[in-house]
Design an enzyme around this catalytic site. Structure first.
Site, mmCIF file in Angstrom:
data_model
loop_
_atom_site.group_PDB
_atom_site.id
_atom_site.type_symbol
_atom_site.label_atom_id
_atom_site.label_comp_id
_atom_site.label_asym_id
_atom_site.label_seq_id
_atom_site.Cartn_x
_atom_site.Cartn_y
_atom_site.Cartn_z
ATOM 1 N N ASN A 283 -15.117 89.158 16.194
ATOM 2 C CA ASN A 283 -14.753 88.713 17.538
ATOM 3 C C ASN A 283 -14.495 87.217 17.443
ATOM 4 O O ASN A 283 -15.423 86.419 17.368
ATOM 5 C CB ASN A 283 -15.913 89.019 18.490
ATOM 6 C CG ASN A 283 -15.632 88.558 19.908
ATOM 7 O OD1 ASN A 283 -14.612 87.916 20.175
ATOM 8 N ND2 ASN A 283 -16.537 88.854 20.815
ATOM 9 N N ARG B 261 -11.734 92.394 17.760
ATOM 10 C CA ARG B 261 -11.626 92.401 19.216
ATOM 11 C C ARG B 261 -10.383 91.595 19.592
ATOM 12 O O ARG B 261 -10.198 90.474 19.110
ATOM 13 C CB ARG B 261 -12.857 91.759 19.826
ATOM 14 C CG ARG B 261 -12.739 91.613 21.315
ATOM 15 C CD ARG B 261 -13.858 90.782 21.860
ATOM 16 N NE ARG B 261 -13.752 90.702 23.302
ATOM 17 C CZ ARG B 261 -14.071 89.609 23.990
ATOM 18 N NH1 ARG B 261 -14.498 88.527 23.386
ATOM 19 N NH2 ARG B 261 -13.969 89.609 25.293
ATOM 20 N N HIS C 97 -13.522 93.608 29.555
ATOM 21 C CA HIS C 97 -14.757 94.319 29.150
ATOM 22 C C HIS C 97 -14.481 95.813 28.955
ATOM 23 O O HIS C 97 -15.388 96.634 29.056
ATOM 24 C CB HIS C 97 -15.888 94.217 30.202
ATOM 25 C CG HIS C 97 -16.409 92.840 30.457
ATOM 26 N ND1 HIS C 97 -16.649 92.375 31.730
ATOM 27 C CD2 HIS C 97 -16.748 91.842 29.619
ATOM 28 C CE1 HIS C 97 -17.119 91.134 31.661
ATOM 29 N NE2 HIS C 97 -17.185 90.786 30.391
ATOM 30 N N ARG D 186 -18.238 81.556 37.069
ATOM 31 C CA ARG D 186 -16.946 81.870 37.714
ATOM 32 C C ARG D 186 -17.164 82.293 39.157
ATOM 33 O O ARG D 186 -18.133 83.005 39.466
ATOM 34 C CB ARG D 186 -16.228 83.003 36.980
ATOM 35 C CG ARG D 186 -15.775 82.653 35.586
ATOM 36 C CD ARG D 186 -14.893 83.778 35.039
ATOM 37 N NE ARG D 186 -14.708 83.663 33.620
ATOM 38 C CZ ARG D 186 -15.061 84.595 32.731
ATOM 39 N NH1 ARG D 186 -15.615 85.729 33.118
ATOM 40 N NH2 ARG D 186 -14.841 84.400 31.452
ATOM 41 N N GLU E 295 -20.679 96.621 22.190
ATOM 42 C CA GLU E 295 -19.235 96.499 21.990
ATOM 43 C C GLU E 295 -18.871 96.532 20.505
ATOM 44 O O GLU E 295 -17.834 97.063 20.123
ATOM 45 C CB GLU E 295 -18.724 95.214 22.658
ATOM 46 C CG GLU E 295 -18.702 95.366 24.177
ATOM 47 C CD GLU E 295 -18.577 94.061 24.934
ATOM 48 O OE1 GLU E 295 -19.603 93.355 25.076
ATOM 49 O OE2 GLU E 295 -17.472 93.731 25.383
#
Ligand code: ADP
Length: 396
Positions: free
Chosen positions: A7, A90, A179, A240, A383
């Site tokens: 990743n 990823r 996601h 965020r 993941e």
């Protein structure tokens, strides 16, 4: 098979070497401060973490250091690089081009590059990682696993914004969602864990981490998700803002004398529960402040939970019902008091929480009572394992 999962971010890179037969992690770690100075963290299964400071001018040197560590005579997880059978990367944004994982060829890399303007911070970094790996392991098959792919099944009514249609046609401005690897993994695991038929089920996944998103998965397909063109939309997150009235941007720009980059910086990095609370983006700190009676921390937790509850409610409407709700990621798996706050909104659905079960963390478990009309569970996401499985499926 041994699969190296990578990743790659702009100045960091996380990796895991996974044996796909036992699904055991053989080694894992990260490279930080790539292009600045360079720091490798390496941990072989069952051993202590090793930290090495060493220059990493580019991702190529970083990946070389990871490979050297993996075959190190004393602490390596494998004897030679020949024992690494495939690499799973990823990739953040696959636009409308990729609805599933794919073997990375030169042509595919070019198509990913064409999605760069949709994710200008992430995709170029992912591509640099792909290319560096291909240089260093030219004969090892590589697979790209996209954050956006699982959401490509959303119907038009869910992915179009109420904007001039030509922006969709010309620039592909639409909801993509992120996601996806996690939403796919967790929704499947939820069905398996609860004995539901995945292809005939209504599952809502709440992936609540520093970045947070919700998805509605109907009959095994994503039909809506809370993140949009970018990961800024939807829930109130660590830093965020999530959904706001878009006119706030102009209002703040004028009041604070900010340009568009300045406003975006506020929405991405200075908002969310951190901006609201003034305490932290981390729910461990927020929980402590909440229990100390810090009013802004209390407000931040209330806003966070209320937004999650509103999204869940809207997805119950989107699917005309729900069989199971699954909480996952850092907050979803660990923060009982937030789960309790969220579930307090669902009396109308006949959901009742098992307070004792809700104290559990970090394992597959049901946190609703046996007579609850909807089953609520905690399903830890993974993941890296999902990327490993996708990679094996394509290269075997
Ligand atoms: P990301 O991958 O988006 O960075 P994570 O899924 O790691 O995010 O989630 C980070 C959030 O999860 C933080 O707010 C953190 O407080 C929370 N979290 C992680 N572990 C725990 C824990 N053991 N207890 C409470 N909260 C936790």
């Amino acid at each position: 098979m041994n699969v190296l999962v990578i990743n790659c971010g702009s100045s960091s890179l996380k990796y895991q070497l996974i044996n796909s037969d036992s699904e055991e992690v053989l080694a894992k770690g990260l490279c930080e401060r790539i292009g600045i100075d360079g720091r490798l963290v390496y941990q072989k299964e069952g051993c202590e973490k090793e930290i090495t400071e060493s220059p990493m001018p580019t991702h190529k040197e970083a990946i070389q250091m990871v490979l050297d560590a993996l075959v190190n005579e004393k602490t390596g997880a494998v004897k030679t690089l020949a024992e690494i059978d495939a690499v799973g990367h990823r990739v953040v944004h696959g636009g409308e081009k990729f609805a599933s994982s794919i073997v990375l060829t030169e042509d595919v890399l070019k198509q990913i590059e064409e999605c760069n303007d949709l994710a200008p911070l992430h995709n170029p970094a992912n591509l640099i990682g792909n290319r560096a790996c291909q240089d260093l392991m030219p004969n090892v098959p590589m697979v790209g696993v996209f954050d956006t792919a699982f959401h490509q099944t959303m119907p038009r009514k869910a992915f179009l914004y109420g904007l001039p249609y030509e922006y969709y046609e010309k620039y592909k401005v639409r909801r993509y969602g992120f996601h996806g690897t996690s939403h796919s993994f967790v929704s499947k695991r939820t069905a398996e864990f609860l004995g539901l038929d995945y292809n005939k089920s209504k599952i809502i996944v709440a992936h609540l981490g520093n970045g947070a998103s919700i998805s509605a998965v109907l009959d095994g397909k994503c039909v809506d998700t809370s993140m949009g063109l970018t990961p800024l939309e939807g829930l109130v997150m660590g830093t965020r803002s999530g959904d706001i009235d878009p006119a706030i941007m102009e209002f703040i720009a004028k009041k604070e004398n900010l340009d568009i980059e300045g406003v975006m910086n506020v929405l991405n990095k200075k908002s969310g529960v951190e901006g609201l609370s003034g305490v932290s983006s981390d729910f461990r700190d927020l929980e402590a402040a909440y229990h100390e009676g810090n009013e802004r921390a209390i407000a931040a937790c209330e806003v966070f939970a209320y937004r999650v509850a509103k999204y869940i409610g809207s997805y119950v409407a989107a699917m005309n019902g729900v069989d199971a709700i699954a909480f996952t990621a850092g907050i979803g798996e660990n923060t009982s008091f937030i789960r309790e706050k969220i579930l307090s909104y669902f009396g109308y659905l006949g959901i009742t929480m098992d307070a004792e079960a809700n104290k559990k963390r970090g394992e597959d478990c049901i946190i609703s009572t046996p007579d609850s009309k909807v089953t609520v569970c905690v399903i830890p996401t993974n993941e890296e394992l999902a990327i490993c499985r996708e990679t094996v499926a394509l290269v075997k």
